[in-house]
Design an enzyme around this catalytic site. Sequence first.
Site, PDB file in Angstrom:
ATOM      1  N   SER A 158       0.257  -9.790   0.539  1.00  8.53           N
ATOM      2  CA  SER A 158      -0.263  -9.517   1.875  1.00  8.53           C
ATOM      3  C   SER A 158       0.145 -10.584   2.875  1.00  8.53           C
ATOM      4  CB  SER A 158      -1.792  -9.414   1.835  1.00  8.53           C
ATOM      5  OG  SER A 158      -2.346 -10.562   1.218  1.00  8.53           O
TER       6      SER A 158
ATOM      7  N   HIS B 253       2.023  -3.129   0.451  1.00  8.01           N
ATOM      8  CA  HIS B 253       0.708  -3.755   0.516  1.00  8.01           C
ATOM      9  C   HIS B 253      -0.384  -2.697   0.659  1.00  8.01           C
ATOM     10  CE1 HIS B 253      -2.558  -5.989   2.869  1.00  8.01           C
ATOM     11  NE2 HIS B 253      -2.687  -6.300   1.590  1.00  8.01           N
TER      12      HIS B 253
ATOM     13  N   GLU C 203       1.090  -0.834   3.757  1.00  5.75           N
ATOM     14  CA  GLU C 203       2.082  -1.468   4.619  1.00  5.75           C
ATOM     15  C   GLU C 203       3.395  -1.591   3.843  1.00  5.75           C
ATOM     16  OE1 GLU C 203      -0.395  -4.404   7.535  1.00  5.75           O
ATOM     17  OE2 GLU C 203      -0.223  -5.046   5.458  1.00  5.75           O
TER      18      GLU C 203
ATOM     19  N   ASN D  95      -3.319  -8.434   7.731  1.00  9.18           N
ATOM     20  CA  ASN D  95      -3.782  -9.795   7.470  1.00  9.18           C
ATOM     21  C   ASN D  95      -3.434 -10.766   8.589  1.00  9.18           C
ATOM     22  OD1 ASN D  95      -5.258 -10.180   4.847  1.00  9.18           O
ATOM     23  ND2 ASN D  95      -3.585  -8.870   4.201  1.00  9.18           N
TER      24      ASN D  95
END
Length: 291
Positions: free
Chosen positions: A120, A141, A153, A191
């Site tokens: 991440s 991700h 992602e 993130n």
Amino acid sequence: MTNIKTVGVVGCGTMGTGIAIVVARAGFKLRVYDTRADLLEQGRKQAAAFLRKSVERGKLAPGQDEAILANWHVSDSLESLADCDIVIEAVFEDIRVKHELFGKLDRICGPHTLFASNTSTLSITEIAGGSGRDGNVVGMHFCLPAQLMKLVEMSPGLSTTEDTLRQAWAFCEALGQKPVLTRDTPGFILNYFLVPWHNDVINLVDQGVAEPADIDTAVKTALGYPLGPLELLDMVGMDTQKLLCEALHGSTHEPRAACPPLVKRMIGARRLGRKSGAGFHRYDSDKIFGA
């Protein structure tokens, strides 16, 4: 359509178990690897409980949970992943650990096998650099909890081929997930926002502004979030949050990404979150979220 049939998942912690549930539920042959036999057993038990609950809630047909688990194979031998078409790693956010893992898998798996990283915060390009097959590596991700969240992602590295990204994208859609394309940048989309935001919340607790339960209630009630930030942090784990902070802060030098002192104290006290039975909240069950 995807040509992928057999999927390997490396790491049977919270994230790996959730990804494994997504893979098995979508009908793929699944190989789950971990060095710890106890985690493999716990992950399968958590998956069974989650799938049973899915049947009770009418999200799966009766008996479908058992059929899904029939494709769930576990092993503490990395060689068990030799026939996989794609291997998804969900191990520690440590570039050395990921390099060592993919280096071994490069010697075990066939040349067609794709390597996907659930990182991440770390660079996909840097991870791929230690894989022996840079063109076959892509970032995937999954969002926590993976068994409930649909977003993935998708991040290609500098050397990721168009064919690798195309195959991984089709596989992601075959899982029933929603892929979004991101550049290979620190934190990607989620993130980049979440790590600093979570650190702000942690510092709020440390300063005694409000109790964790009240902060979670305020965020869920006023902002409409399904999980409070401290509930999510307990799911992530304090040890993982520390690694996320170190990776993001090391890449961006963003002050808000620096690991809060309270996280380090909680790690020292073994208050890691759900995995240890206590974090910002206390837990009397090791069931996976949603079970």
